[in-house]
Each structure stands twice: as structure tokens, then as C-alpha cells.
Design an enzyme around this catalytic site. Structure first.
Site, PDB file in Angstrom:
ATOM      1  N   ASN A   1       0.622   9.685 -30.784  1.00 36.33           N
ATOM      2  CA  ASN A   1       1.797   9.031 -30.849  1.00 36.33           C
ATOM      3  C   ASN A   1       2.797  10.035 -31.079  1.00 36.33           C
ATOM      4  O   ASN A   1       4.211   9.845 -30.900  1.00 36.33           O
ATOM      5  CB  ASN A   1       1.860   8.169 -32.258  1.00 36.33           C
ATOM      6  CG  ASN A   1       1.017   6.958 -31.988  1.00 36.33           C
ATOM      7  OD1 ASN A   1       0.417   6.739 -33.370  1.00 36.33           O
ATOM      8  ND2 ASN A   1       0.757   6.573 -31.297  1.00 36.33           N
TER       9      ASN A   1
ATOM     10  N   ASP B   1       1.298 -10.900 -25.496  1.00 33.67           N
ATOM     11  CA  ASP B   1       1.106 -11.930 -26.650  1.00 33.67           C
ATOM     12  C   ASP B   1       2.091 -11.962 -27.720  1.00 33.67           C
ATOM     13  O   ASP B   1       2.529 -13.078 -28.127  1.00 33.67           O
ATOM     14  CB  ASP B   1      -0.450 -11.438 -27.186  1.00 33.67           C
ATOM     15  CG  ASP B   1      -1.244 -12.848 -27.471  1.00 33.67           C
ATOM     16  OD1 ASP B   1      -1.887 -12.797 -28.513  1.00 33.67           O
ATOM     17  OD2 ASP B   1      -1.216 -13.473 -26.508  1.00 33.67           O
TER      18      ASP B   1
ATOM     19  N   CYS C   1      14.979 -17.599 -21.980  1.00 33.66           N
ATOM     20  CA  CYS C   1      14.059 -17.303 -23.058  1.00 33.66           C
ATOM     21  C   CYS C   1      13.170 -16.063 -22.269  1.00 33.66           C
ATOM     22  O   CYS C   1      13.219 -16.214 -21.420  1.00 33.66           O
ATOM     23  CB  CYS C   1      13.338 -18.247 -23.804  1.00 33.66           C
ATOM     24  SG  CYS C   1      11.886 -18.866 -22.979  1.00 33.66           S
TER      25      CYS C   1
ATOM     26  N   CYS D   1     -18.354 -11.005  -9.277  1.00 32.63           N
ATOM     27  CA  CYS D   1     -19.245 -10.269  -8.372  1.00 32.63           C
ATOM     28  C   CYS D   1     -18.707  -9.117  -7.920  1.00 32.63           C
ATOM     29  O   CYS D   1     -19.353  -8.161  -7.577  1.00 32.63           O
ATOM     30  CB  CYS D   1     -19.370 -11.336  -7.067  1.00 32.63           C
ATOM     31  SG  CYS D   1     -17.781 -12.058  -6.608  1.00 32.63           S
TER      32      CYS D   1
ATOM     33  N   CYS E   1      11.276 -23.155 -23.331  1.00 33.20           N
ATOM     34  CA  CYS E   1      12.638 -23.670 -24.008  1.00 33.20           C
ATOM     35  C   CYS E   1      13.135 -24.959 -23.663  1.00 33.20           C
ATOM     36  O   CYS E   1      14.158 -25.183 -24.079  1.00 33.20           O
ATOM     37  CB  CYS E   1      13.496 -22.135 -23.924  1.00 33.20           C
ATOM     38  SG  CYS E   1      14.041 -22.107 -22.135  1.00 33.20           S
TER      39      CYS E   1
END
Lengths: 627, 322
Positions: free
Chosen positions: A51, A115, A153, A168, A435
Site C-alpha cells: 500500500n 459488492d 444511481c 471445461c 432505484c
């Protein structure tokens, strides 16, 4: 910029920052310098060495500490009288509910995953708090403004999901290096060192229904006193030799494809290596050494160096030996971690040997690590620029200067002379299920598909709900929560295993389900349509959700390392932090920006999303039943 | 290549940016020497960025004493009077910058930049003048151009919420990616003198107004003997007079340079921190590109204005008149 009015709206503002990393550090600094006096910051991570090249509020001595807390302390040093409140927590925690969000005048995101962004988006909508979103990858960056009712949104335009590959391709017919990485990481590494109860497709052969997996299972088990070197060679020969020969026996597969060649250890490696350089048996290090590494034992120093087949094979065997010799206790519980040097060495070597077998170009450890670890390449400057842009939008939001809201793209190469390109935000998408409450349509076989499939694949994965609730009319079919009693939980678990049409309140063609997440205050209606058949290749999940559409593939996949001087085709992985150029137009007062988007990475034509590249959970998530 | 390789520590620290520009570029960065003169908010941002990027050394020149204005947009100066009393801006910033990356040599050079000899600049690969006077910018650029070694020259100026960057890389060869291939390119940059003396009439209509506005301000500050930002609304009449004369001399109408823009630039003497971050970021990216020889450089001006949110590249040279 200007007046008293601006200064007072800044000074009186209460701001929430989500993320104290690359963008977060720059943002907190710029907010403080700009006169903001009440800032809250949430971040669940701790500081790592990698970082430090850009998260400048942190020092080496801070490694391991909470990012949010250290960032706060650092900024207070040059602005001691402002209020900064840090939370070392996951923004998805229930404590950050709608009421929590309601206390803020604006929310500023500096996140690195889709997420969490979706989650925050929903909470901001529910709390009716404006959101300024942002993302950077290398030299590219963007800042967008989301105000309920006025602009799109964050989810009005769907974002690219993480790249996945058909089973596969991974197990039998790889054509790109990334396929070899996924094989090495999610199959081989998982098989050897991960949870034994997890289903694993390592021995699955394409077009071969009956694989004698019982027999081959035993290969991977190491007998108590089995010589590690021998065991290593046995595994090597099995996965790179025997398995390949077995695959070759199926003519159909290779009709139009390049045949792989089997590779056996004895042709590549000299016998009895254990006597040579730094044998693990002779090591005086303790038995429990998590920093152990194969490279130095083999005289390999440069992670950017390209190893040949022999060197990769040596690393493969040596790394495997070191796991058993020095990290025995962890075997059976390990998951791949990009910061686990030995794991990275093993996966690199395994992927390279497989690549060699299939005629795919080999990659250095440095490159392999980036792919396997989904590492986002990042520099300080882009984050600093984006932070400046975020603050400018935040100020406009506080002043309610709606006409001035802009989405700003930070480009690597000028587009019509512009390196920073502002664009008016788009109006809300009337078909956005987040929204605009548009109902969705789900085609599914209501007799065969279980509620569990619907919850996992649709509610959690596609709809991004964290703590969902599924209702059919007045009947509560399933929910997640802390406060459920045992009877309810048993009931829900039973429901999960039932097919939709067999549920207490049968879900059949024409049924309407209501799916909710109370924390996100999101409620969706799903119209269910029964369909008998689904195409295994094109619709492998056995269900199709519409009204929720994948964004087109041309939507700016930006993570390809166009500046990577090694020129290797480093494939795109997670790109949720990259810019997404709006390919659809809406209302724009500026003349349409040219889509000077870089070459989009090859989107897999066999597009079936079956295997996520970043976590070891396979298609069939079922655990083997413990007898 | 021994001794030329990045150390293990460097590889670990710079991992994420090596994935952006490659190990060779990183190596070149670690050997580069940057001279920075004139430190306010934007230049502080710039310095932070290049120190993080891992340049070889940064030499700071700014003998002004720390005052309230300096504290405003410069996060390198801790607001502790005991810490900064009697110290120059360069000295305080030096201490803070060292902290960001112990592998970078940060030092202070005292004295007047314009008084330095040509040989002085030979030590550096990059010279950055922040908030310099017209005379200083010209003189230093000329000295850089005299050297046989190519020294990259940059000026940066931020007022109100606007910023200007100027680049002079003389004759510059670089590689850039075209489709899947690496292409060798060459550019020829005009000197600072040439770039600010270009006749206005042939310059394309849609060129950023800031170019012209900055030229007016430059003349004003030179005529009046003012330092950067030493101006106020009271000076507006004088500034507008200068604008009028310049427009006349260039046979363009006065609308060429909006009065409102000039007013903003002379009243907005305090830098706007978000603009500092943006302009400082762009400048650092340019310096990194020039040192590494990779990527198409800015040619030859960059303008940012927070009011319209655009960051544009303008190419201003005598090619318009030919």
C-alpha cells in the site's frame, strides 16, 4: 473558489468516506485542506507494504494496523481541530443501517469492489443521501455523482461482473495463461492443500461422464512416511502426464484444437534432487515456517524473470516439498493468498508447466501473481487527481448546484485535447430495478430448480443482496437474520432443498416473488416463468434473469496493462474499479465524448460464468457429505 | 545488470506501480534527480507524488518563511509554530517528504534560482518552477536548453481554482503503444520564450482562454514587480489595461480574454486544494513519463479549470504562423 456561502456549507457538512485506501488517503487529506470539519471514515482493512507506494498517510511502522484509524491520526497532525471518526469495520455490517447513513450530507466512496459499492448505493438511496462514486486503475480514473431522483444511481447501468470461465476450459482445454492460473489455483492448489471436503473438478474430463475418480483420488493422498520428493513427482506425473494422456485419448476434443503434450518429471528433472542445494530435510529452520520460500533455495532471485520448463518444474517440486515439510499443519485448510509467497510460487510453477503442455506462453512469477491475486495496478497520481475531483463534486452537492454536477473521466490519452473530461450525469434509468423498482423476469424450471439455487444464483449473486428475504404473496419462504428461532431456521433450510413448485406456497409459472433486503431497503418483484430446458453451454445456471442486464462487453475494460513493458498478454481480471464509459447516450449538453476506449480485452466467447477467478468456490458448491 | 536491478525492498514497495509502468521505467525513476523551486499547495502535491513514485532525489528551493498562507493548502507543513518558526518552507517540506519514502534523497538548496549558473542545472534531469516570474522562467529555461544533457523543464502555476502547466522536453524521443505494438516517436518542443511569445491571432479559436489570461498576468506581475499572488481586486484596472494593450498588439479583439477570468485569477490568490491535487497529480505523471521515456508527453501546455471541470492539453508553438 468562491464565497462565504461555500465555506459555510463546507464547514457545516457531515461527510462519510467509505474506504481509507488509495483514494481514501488522498481524499481525506484534500477534504481536510478544503475546510471540511466533520468526517467519518469506514474501512475494514489493515495496512500492507504494497500500500505504501500510494497510501501516503501510512508508514512502514503502521503495517498491520487499521487503515481508517491511522489515516485519521495522520490527517489530524496537520489539521488538529477537525473531527474525524474512524470505523475499523465492514461497511456491510448491520450497524451501518439507513439511520446511520441519514446523518450525513454526502457519502464519498473510495472502494475497490463491486459488492460494497452496490451495497452503499442502496443505502444511500434508502437514506436519500447523495453519493459520489469513484474508481482508479493505473492511469485511468473516474468520478460520478448519484443523487436520488435527479441522476442515475450507481446501478442504473450494470457493471461488468468478475471474469469467469467455463469449467471445461479450465479442466481440459485451456487456451490462455489465465486458464492455467485458475486451474493451478482453484483446482490443483485447492486439491492438495485446501479443504478436502470441497468438491473439486481436477479429475473431471470433458465429454467423459464416467471418470473413475475413486482411484485417482488416492493419488493425492500422501501416505504417512512417503518421501516428499517422490510424492511431489507422483503428483507432477499425474497432473501433467497421466491426466493429459487420458484427455488425449478422447479424439473428439482435439479434432480442431492443438493437442497438449504430456510431461513427465523424469524427462525434465534429474533424479534425486533432494541431495542438492538446500534440501528441506537439512534445513535447520523450525517446522512451522510460514515465510519459507522455494526460490532462494533454487538460486532464483528475480520475480520478473521468465523461468523455463525445468526451472518451473524445480519450483513446483520444491514448493510442494516445503509445504509438507514446513507448513504441514496448514495443509487441508489453506486457501490461496497472493501474499503467501510459497503459494504464489507453487501456482506460478504449476500454471507454467500446464501452459508449456498446451503451447501457451509462460509468464513470470510477477505476472502470475498479478493474475492469480487479481492485483489492481495503482499509482498515487491518479488517486490524487480523483480525490480532487471528488471534493469538487462534493462541494457542488452540498451547495445543491445540480446543474453543475459532473461525471469526470481521467484519461490516459487525451480525447479531443482533454485529459480530464466532464460529462453531465444521466437521468435515472426507468428500468433500473434498484432505484426505479422495475420488476424482473426469471425463467427457470420450477419443477427441477430448488429454492437454494434461486437464492444463491439470483438473490445473492446477481441481485447483490446481503441479508435477503424471499416471499411469495404472504408466505415467507426464506430469510436470513440473527433473530430467527430454531423452528424458523429449520423450516427455511427445508425450503431451500425443495424445488420451487414443491414449496409450501408453490412457485410456478406466473408466480410473483418479492425479494427484499431490509438493510439495503431494497425490494424487488420477480415474475417467474417456467421453462423446461436450458442450454448447458449458454445458460449453465439453468435460469435466466431479465430486466437485469449485463452491460455490453465494450464497456471499457481498462485493467489491461497497456504500459506493461513486458508486453505479455496479461489478461483482465476484476475491473470493477476501472472506469466505465457510458456507451448508451442520454441527455448531454457537451458534445458526445469520443469513445477513445482502449482495446477491450478479449471477452471469452464461451461466456458462461461458471468459475470465478478469485475464489476457490467451484460450480457445484456442494460439500461432500461426510459419511 | 548487477547493481542496476531494483532491490527486493524496492520491488515489494513499488509492486503496484511497476505493474503500471514496468520495472525498467521504475529503475530509471530511481536514478533521476528533480529540482523543484517554489513550493505552495500544488507543488507540495507534486513533490509528494514523485517521492512516492521513488525518484532518486528531490532538491527543494524555497527560502520564504512559513506563514499563514503557506499553511493553507500545503499539507507538508504541520501547524505547529514551534516546529516551523525560523525555518523556510523548503526546510519544513523536506522533513515531511523524507517521511513518505526513505529511499528518496530529499534536500534543500538555498538561494535565488535565477542567479544560478548554467552548470548548476546539469545535476538534474528535471527542473520544475512553481509560481515563477516571467523573467525567471525564461532565464532558467534558456540555461537548461544550453546544456548538452537534456534537462526536462516544467513550469506550474495555480491561482484560484485554475492551473497551468508548461512542458519543454526539447528534442524528445519516446515509445508509445499503438494497438499491440510499441512505436518509436519523436517530438520537438518550443522553448518557454517561444511558447509565450506566439502571436495570438493564428492561435485556434477554441484554445483555452487560460493561456491568454496567464500571459496577461505574467506581464502584470513583471511590470509591477509583484510576486505570485501578490495582487488583489484593486489591481484589476491595471490588469485590464495590460490586456487591452496585448490584444491590440496581437490584433485580436478584447473578448479574446474574458475579464471575468482575469478577475478570478487576481482575486483568488489562495490555492484551491482540490485543484492543487489535480494539477499536482498531472504534473507528476508528466515528469514520470519524461523520466521513464514511456508514454506520450503533454505537448506543451495543460490547463485545468474547476469551474468547467475540464483538463485540456494545448499545443502552442510557432507552427501556427508557418
Amino acid at each position: 473558489m468562491d464565497t462565504q456561502q461555500q465555506q459555510s456549507s463546507i464547514q457545516g457538512a457531515k461527510v462519510l468516506m467509505v474506504g481509507a485506501g488509495g483514494i481514501g488517503c488522498e481524499l481525506l487529506k484534500t477534504l481536510a485542506l478544503s475546510g471540511f470539519q466533520d468526517i467519518h471514515i469506514i474501512d475494514m482493512d489493515t495496512i500492507e507494504v504494497s500500500n505504501l507506494n500510494r497510501q501516503f498517510l501510512f508508514r512502514r511502522s503502521h503495517v498491520g494496523q487499521s487503515k481508517a484509524k491511522v489515516a485519521r491520526d495522520a490527517v489530524l497532525r496537520f489539521r488538529p481541530h477537525i473531527n474525524i471518526r474512524s470505523y475499523h469495520a465492514n461497511v456491510k455490517n448491520p450497524e451501518f443501517d439507513v439511520d446511520f447513513f441519514k446523518q450525513f450530507d454526502v457519502v464519498l466512496n473510495g472502494l475497490d469492489n463491486l459488492d460494497a459499492r452496490r451495497h452503499v448505493n442502496r443505502l444511500c438511496l434508502a437514506a436519500d443521501v447523495p453519493l459520489v462514486e469513484s474508481g482508479t486503475t493505473g492511469f485511468l480514473g473516474q468520478v460520478t455523482v448519484h443523487v436520488k431522483g435527479k441522476t442515475e444511481c450507481y446501478e442504473c447501468q450494470t457493471k461488468p461482473a468478475p471474469k469467469t470461465y467455463p469449467v471445461c476450459t479450465i479442466t481440459s482445454t485451456p487456451t490462455k495463461f489465465v486458464h492455467c492460473i485458475v486451474w493451478a489455483k482453484d483446482l490443483l492448489f485447492a486439491k492438495l492443500f485446501g479443504d478436502k471436503n470441497q468438491d473439486n473438478d481436477l479429475n473431471v474430463r470433458a465429454n467423459n461422464a464416467a471418470s473413475s475418480s475413486k482411484e485417482t483420488e488416492d493419488v493425492f493422498e500422501r501416505a504417512e512416511d512417503e518421501d516428499i520428493d517422490q510424492y511431489g513427482r507422483k503428483i507432477y506425473d499425474h497432473v501433467f502426464g497421466y491426466n493429459i494422456e487420458a484427455a488425449l485419448s478422447n479424439e473428439e476434443t482435439w479434432k480442431n484444437r492443438r493437442r497438449p503434450r504430456p510431461i513427465y518429471s523424469k524427462e525434465v528433472l534429474p533424479e534425486c534432487m533432494s541431495q542438492q542445494n538446500g534440501s528441506t530435510q537439512n534445513c535447520s529452520a523450525t517446522d512451522d515456517d510460514s515465510t519459507v520460500s522455494a526460490m532462494p533455495l533454487l538460486g532464483l532471485k528475480n520475480p520478473q524473470e521468465l523461468w523455463g520448463l525445468t526451472q518451473n518444474s524445480l519450483v513446483f517440486i520444491e514448493a510442494l516439498k516445503l509445504f509438507f515439510a514446513k507448513r504441514k499443519k496448514e495443509i487441508g485448510h489453506l486457501t490461496f493468498d497472493k501474499d503467501d509467497q510459497l503459494a504464489v510460487e507453487f501456482v506460478t510453477a504449476a500454471a507454467n508447466i500446464r501452459a508449456e503442455s498446451f503451447g501457451i506462453p509462460l509468464h513470470s512469477l510477477f505476472e502470475a501473481k498479478g493474475i492469480a491475486g487479481n492485483i489492481v495496478h495503482a499509482v498515487a497520481t491518479t488517486n490524487a487527481i480523483v480525490a480532487g475531483l471528488i471534493v469538487i463534486e462534493a462541494i457542488k452537492v452540498l451547495k445543491k448546484d445540480a446543474d453543475k454536477y459532473r461525471m469526470t473521466y481521467c484519461l490516459e490519452h487525451p480525447s479531443r485535447k482533454m485529459l480530464l473530461m466532464p460529462v453531465e450525469p444521466f437521468e435515472p434509468n426507468p428500468a433500473c430495478y434498484v432505484c426505479s423498482k422495475t420488476p424482473l423476469v426469471l425463467e427457470i424450471n420450477t419443477r427441477k430448480s430448488k429454492l437454494r439455487d434461486l437464492v444463491d444464483k439470483i438473490v445473492t449473486a446477481k441481485l447483490g443482496m446481503n441479508l435477503p428475504l424471499v416471499m411469495h404473496g404472504a408466505s415467507l419462504l426464506y430469510e436470513v437474520g440473527d433473530d430467527l428461532d430454531a423452528i424458523m431456521v429449520a423450516n427455511y433450510n427445508a425450503n431451500l432443498e425443495k424445488s420451487l413448485s414443491e414449496l409450501p406456497s408453490p412457485v410456478i409459472n406466473g408466480s410473483i416473488l418479492t425479494v427484499e433486503d431490509l438493510q439495503q431497503e431494497l425490494s424487488c418483484k420477480i415474475n417467474v416463468k417456467h421453462r423446461e430446458e436450458f442450454d448447458e453451454e449458454k445458460e449453465p445456471e439453468g435460469m435466466v434473469l431479465s430486466g437485469w442486464t449485463q452491460s455490453p462487453a465494450t464497456n471499457g475494460e481498462s485493467a489491461s496493462t497497456s504500459n506493461n513493458e513486458n508486453e505479455k498478454a496479461v489478461d483482465v481480471t476484476e475491473s470493477s474499479s476501472g472506469p466505465e464509459m457510458a456507451s448508451k447516450k442520454r441527455r448531454l449538453s457537451e458534445t458526445q465524448p469520443e469513445n477513445d476506449k482502449k482495446e477491450t480485452e478479449n471477452v471469452e466467447s464461451d461466456d458462461d460464468e461458471l468459475m470465478e477467478i478469485e475464489n476457490p468456490v467451484m460450480v457445484s458448491k456442494k460439500k461432500k457429505r461426510v459419511e | 545488470m548487477d547493481g542496476e536491478e531494483l532491490t527486493e525492498q524496492e520491488t515489494a514497495l513499488y509492486d503496484r506501480q511497476i505493474r503500471v509502468w514496468g520495472a525498467n521505467a521504475q529503475r530509471r525513476l530511481t536514478k533521476s534527480h528533480i529540482l523543484v523551486s517554489g513550493i505552495k499547495g500544488t507543488v507540495a502535491e507534486f513533490c509528494k507524488n514523485i517521492v512516492l513514485a521513488g525518484v532518486g532525489s528531490v532538491t527543494l528551493m524555497d527560502d520564504s518563511l512559513v506563514n499563514e498562507e503557506a499553511l493553507n493548502a500545503n499539507f507538508l507543513i504541520p501547524p505547529d509554530e514551534n516546529a516551523y518558526r525560523g525555518k523556510t518552507v523548503a526546510e519544513i517540506c523536506c522533513d515531511s517528504l523524507k517521511d513518505f519514502n526513505p529511499m528518496v534523497l530529499v534536500s534543500v538548496e538555498k538561494g535565488d534560482l535565477s542567479a544560478r549558473s548554467t552548470e548548476f542545472f546539469e545535476k538534474f534531469d528535471v527542473v520544475v518552477i512553481g509560481y515563477g516570474s516571467l523573467a525567471t522562467k525564461k532565464a532558467v529555461n534558456e540555461k537548461c536548453r544550453k546544456l548538452s544533457k537534456r534537462v526536462a523543464f516544467y513550469t506550474v502555476d495555480c491561482r484560484d481554482s485554475c492551473g497551468e502547466i508548461f512542458v519543454d522536453l526539447q528534442d524528445y524521443k519516446y515509445t508509445k503503444k499503438k494497438l499491440e505494438e510499441k512505436v518509436e516517436c519523436e517530438l520537438n518542443f518550443p522553448s518557454f520564450q517561444e511558447a509565450v511569445s506566439v502571436p495570438w491571432k493564428p492561435i485556434p479559436r477554441r484554445t483555452a482562454k487560460l493561456y491568454f489570461a496567464m500571459r496577461v498576468i505574467e506581464v502584470f506581475e513583471e511590470n509591477e514587480g509583484r510576486k505570485h499572488g501578490q495582487c488583489s481586486l484593486l489591481d484589476l484596472p491595471t490588469v485590464l489595461e495590460i490586456k487591452k494593450k496585448l490584444c491590440e498588439a496581437n490584433t485580436v479583439s478584447e473578448s479574446h480574454v474574458p475579464d471575468s477570468l482575469l478577475e478570478r485569477l487576481i482575486t483568488g490568490t489562495i490555492e484551491f486544494p482540490p485543484a492543487c491535487a489535480i494539477v499536482g497529480g498531472i504534473l507528476a505523471q508528466e515528469v514520470i513519463k519524461a523520466v521513464s521515456g514511456k508514454g506520450e508527453p503533454l505537448n506543451n501546455f495543460f490547463y485545468y479549470d474547476a469551474q468547467d471541470g475540464k483538463g485540456v492539453m494545448e499545443n502552442i508553438s510557432n507552427s501556427f504562423t508557418s
